[in-house]
Design a protein around this motif. Structure first.
Motif, PDB file in Angstrom:
ATOM      1  N   TYR A  60     -13.827   8.422  -8.457  1.00  0.00           N
ATOM      2  CA  TYR A  60     -14.457   7.201  -7.947  1.00  0.00           C
ATOM      3  C   TYR A  60     -13.721   6.687  -6.715  1.00  0.00           C
ATOM      4  O   TYR A  60     -14.311   6.366  -5.687  1.00  0.00           O
ATOM      5  N   SER A  61     -12.384   6.579  -6.858  1.00  0.00           N
ATOM      6  CA  SER A  61     -11.589   5.956  -5.807  1.00  0.00           C
ATOM      7  C   SER A  61     -11.680   6.756  -4.513  1.00  0.00           C
ATOM      8  O   SER A  61     -11.917   6.198  -3.440  1.00  0.00           O
ATOM      9  N   ILE A  97     -15.093   6.434  -2.797  1.00  0.00           N
ATOM     10  CA  ILE A  97     -15.278   5.153  -2.103  1.00  0.00           C
ATOM     11  C   ILE A  97     -14.402   5.093  -0.850  1.00  0.00           C
ATOM     12  O   ILE A  97     -14.854   4.655   0.220  1.00  0.00           O
ATOM     13  N   GLU A  98     -13.158   5.551  -0.972  1.00  0.00           N
ATOM     14  CA  GLU A  98     -12.264   5.520   0.189  1.00  0.00           C
ATOM     15  C   GLU A  98     -12.788   6.405   1.326  1.00  0.00           C
ATOM     16  O   GLU A  98     -12.695   6.039   2.502  1.00  0.00           O
ATOM     17  N   PHE A 123      -9.247  -0.650   0.038  1.00  0.00           N
ATOM     18  CA  PHE A 123      -9.741  -0.370  -1.318  1.00  0.00           C
ATOM     19  C   PHE A 123      -8.663  -0.661  -2.358  1.00  0.00           C
ATOM     20  O   PHE A 123      -8.952  -1.144  -3.449  1.00  0.00           O
ATOM     21  N   LEU A 180     -15.134  -2.501   0.410  1.00  0.00           N
ATOM     22  CA  LEU A 180     -13.947  -1.823  -0.122  1.00  0.00           C
ATOM     23  C   LEU A 180     -13.127  -2.765  -1.002  1.00  0.00           C
ATOM     24  O   LEU A 180     -12.700  -2.411  -2.108  1.00  0.00           O
ATOM     25  N   LEU A 221     -15.146  -3.690  -4.303  1.00  0.00           N
ATOM     26  CA  LEU A 221     -15.222  -2.560  -5.232  1.00  0.00           C
ATOM     27  C   LEU A 221     -13.855  -2.266  -5.841  1.00  0.00           C
ATOM     28  O   LEU A 221     -13.739  -2.018  -7.045  1.00  0.00           O
TER      29      LEU A 221
END
Ligand code: K
Ligand code: K
Lengths: 446, 446
Positions: free
Chosen positions: B134-135, B138-139, B171, B201, B204
């Motif tokens: 996930y991380s 998103i990053e 993030f 960012l 989330l």
């Protein structure tokens, strides 16, 4: 021993709020009369309203100097408002705690009634009479001690008048003084008799009637209630803590303790530790204190005196219960235990709720004032806390307040005095008729 | 589906604390190397320690400017510390909440394990893999959006580097930026792409993995857990509240929103509302904000992000539970109910305890600093709250800190990051073996 509280159209806190509002109105009108002040002119409506509110709520924040601006007549009006406001509140708060709290279990109530010997209309009358008797006796002793000491500095008649005024003001934790030029006790910073008398009056007024009554019965009963033990222990702890912190932070501060010898340092540190909860007199220049000392005074002001007393704040017991709950939580204990007695879960939640609501109010008012008044935030926070705790200590904002600011601070005093008690009275979780209860959900904390 | 958490010599929070301490040490050494900075000399031990702590704890308070002082090597060290510190914390906090909490009832745990499909060693590995997936996704998206926009202002290689750095920093709610001269996002105050990407960012990263996972499963499951609903509702409420208050207070402040048109006002108010919980970037000059706005930012910093996220603070759920408890108390209800589910009394006490302990810590540290640092109390309180909430917003105190002040603020960051989680983990009232329980006593509150 039936409990014969008469049915009333209004709940007791509403009656108290209305009574206080009426007193403020009467006080405002009287203080606006030209004979109330020494200028011969009329005090403005807003300043008269502010002063009357401050007196009725035994706060002591002032927009004009009580000693020089008001005539003897005006001072007597203020003194009367203080006496009625302070004793009235003390009586009502005691009655609320002992008589009107219908949610106290019957066993508790019977125990208390036995102790206080009330619970009927005659019982209430007896209770009120006892409150008045204690208060007047302590005030008389304080007035004589003050007069005896002040007679060295002024004619005896004037010394007696000063003695009576300050004894009533200090016992009621009102913070008003007539030494002039906003001086408060600064001229007597290192005087043992003035300091001891002032502190004794403040502390006795701040312990609350229930504790005073418990102490008076100690010789015959040889024991104290848990409530009294918690109040005495917390009061002693806070006074000692404040004393030590002030000594450390201010020892060499030339604007405050630095200019005194050992004696002056001792008395000043003691008085400044006692006065924020919530007398509001001072013997050193508060604006010259270090910021950290000012912030500690602010915390002491927020905590305040004990329930059923003349003082304000969230009260020592609320503070003690919160600390007890935190320690129990951290040690993984389920019960909060004081002196081998545990507290009901409901009381703990009540204490935590009161602290956070009070904090929210003080912060909200401070934020609004920081938009309307041109002062440092810490000064505004200090003055708002002082008003909420009905303390009366000031870093100088009050005389500079805008009209809006005066109204808001006056309302904060009123909320801090009447609102908090109403809140305490209202905060009783009703066990909802358990026909339906929502299922327990899961939430992650922290 | 047996729960096979291996027996360990140390409790998980102790392992986390040691891991973080080791990372800070390694980071300190690396940042002291001459190749880490652009001056060719060696950064002082205290400043390297402070910077490493700030990066590992994803705070963003800085004593030297990240963009101009550190070389690319130094910036990569900081970025690595942020990535490991942020994701490591997010993973551990999620594991604590879902796996290690032995006091959760078996039913709850089974429900959660079902949802997360873990609860064995393979389950934990799967969970960690999902957090990382996930991380990084998103990053990566954030880095591309930033690079796309910044390529208009700089060579593409540099734009990509900036994109990656700030996407990871934002993030992880780390607050570090390399725009230079402590500028943060001030050059892009009214830029929609930069603002939207940054806010996405931050938000989330701040929702927490459990909520992200719940949201990802929403399309198939068509429902959210109570935890997710409370987190989303509270986050939305706080962003909106901050936005409105900033717009009102700062609309015509020439030093902040006053110089922008409608667009700039909108984006600045939004970003400054989102960033205190607990990203720590800024697009307007914080020192030019009204004191009341600064104080609201301070409250938002204290509240912080959501549990199991990269953000700090006492967490949105702790705040929501406290507000819920106060409202229930005032309405005389016994249960705190969110979305038709009630909260266990134990959780409420835990939330209130955390808030008050956090408050006590922030106040205690601020009081000590106000004795050692020569700044306004509000500035010190702001910086301490920023450190405790691992926010990184500053009113300018940090670069001026004394060595003692730097150590204390660094410890506060560490306490705010690791200590709070440890506390949450430790705060489980054990039902004492009920052989003996003290009798209930009576105390008067308020
Ligand atoms: K007072
Ligand atoms: K941060």
């Amino acid at each position: 021993m039936a409990i014969a509280v008469p049915k009333m159209r209004f709940a007791p806190p509403q009656i108290l709020a209305m009574g206080y509002a009426v007193m403020v109105l009467i006080g405002t009108v009287l203080l606006m009369l030209p004979i109330s002040n020494t200028t011969g002119q009329s005090l403005s409506l807003i300043d008269a309203f502010f002063t009357a509110t401050s007196a009725v709520c035994v706060t002591g924040l002032v927009v004009v100097d009580t000693g020089t601006f008001f005539s003897t007549f005006g001072q007597m009006v203020i003194l009367l408002l203080i006496q009625i406001g302070g004793l009235g509140f003390m009586t009502m708060a005691t009655l609320f705690a002992l008589v009107f709290q219908r949610r106290i279990s019957l066993r508790d109530r019977l125990l208390l009634q036995e102790a206080m010997n009330q619970g009927s209309v005659e019982g209430i009358v007896r209770l009120i009479r006892r409150v008045l008797y204690y208060s007047l006796a302590i005030e008389a002793a304080g007035a004589l001690l003050f007069a005896f000491r002040l007679a060295f500095d002024m004619p005896f008649g004037r010394a007696l008048y000063f003695g009576i005024f300050h004894s009533i003001s200090f016992f009621n934790n009102a913070g008003f003084d007539i030494f002039g030029d906003f001086r408060s006790l600064t001229d007597y910073a290192d005087d043992p008799i003035m300091n001891l008398t002032a502190m004794a009056l403040i502390v006795l007024g701040g312990l609350g009637f229930i504790v005073l009554s418990d102490l008076a019965d100690f010789r015959s009963k040889k024991k104290l209630s848990m409530h009294s033990k918690v109040v005495l222990a917390t009061t002693g702890f806070l006074i000692l803590l404040g004393f030590v912190v002030i000594l450390i932070f201010e020892w060499s501060n030339a604007g405050t303790l630095g200019r005194f010898g050992w004696g002056g340092k001792f008395w000043s540190a003691m008085l400044q530790s006692v006065t924020p909860r919530t007398a509001g007199i001072n013997s050193v220049d508060l604006t010259a204190l270090h910021h950290s000392t000012q912030f500690m005074l602010l915390i002491l002001m927020f905590i305040g005196a004990s329930p059923g007393s003349t003082g304000g704040g969230i009260k020592t017991t609320t503070f003690a219960v919160t600390i007890g709950a935190m320690i129990a939580m951290m040690r993984g204990r389920e019960d909060v235990v004081f002196f081998r007695q545990r507290l009901a879960r409901e009381r703990i939640l009540k204490a935590l709720t009161i602290i956070l609501l009070a904090l929210a109010l003080v912060i909200a008012v401070s934020m609004v004032l920081s938009a309307t008044e041109d002062h440092d935030f810490i000064v505004i926070l200090f003055e708002t806390t002082s008003a909420f705790g009905t303390v009366g200590l000031s870093l100088g904002l009050t005389p500079d307040l805008s009209t809006f600011g005066k109204v808001l601070i006056a309302l904060t005093m009123f909320a801090g005095r009447v609102g908090l008690l109403t809140l305490v009275y209202a905060l009783k979780p009703k066990k909802s008729p358990e026909k339906f209860r929502y299922p327990e959900g899961k939430i992650i904390i922290g």
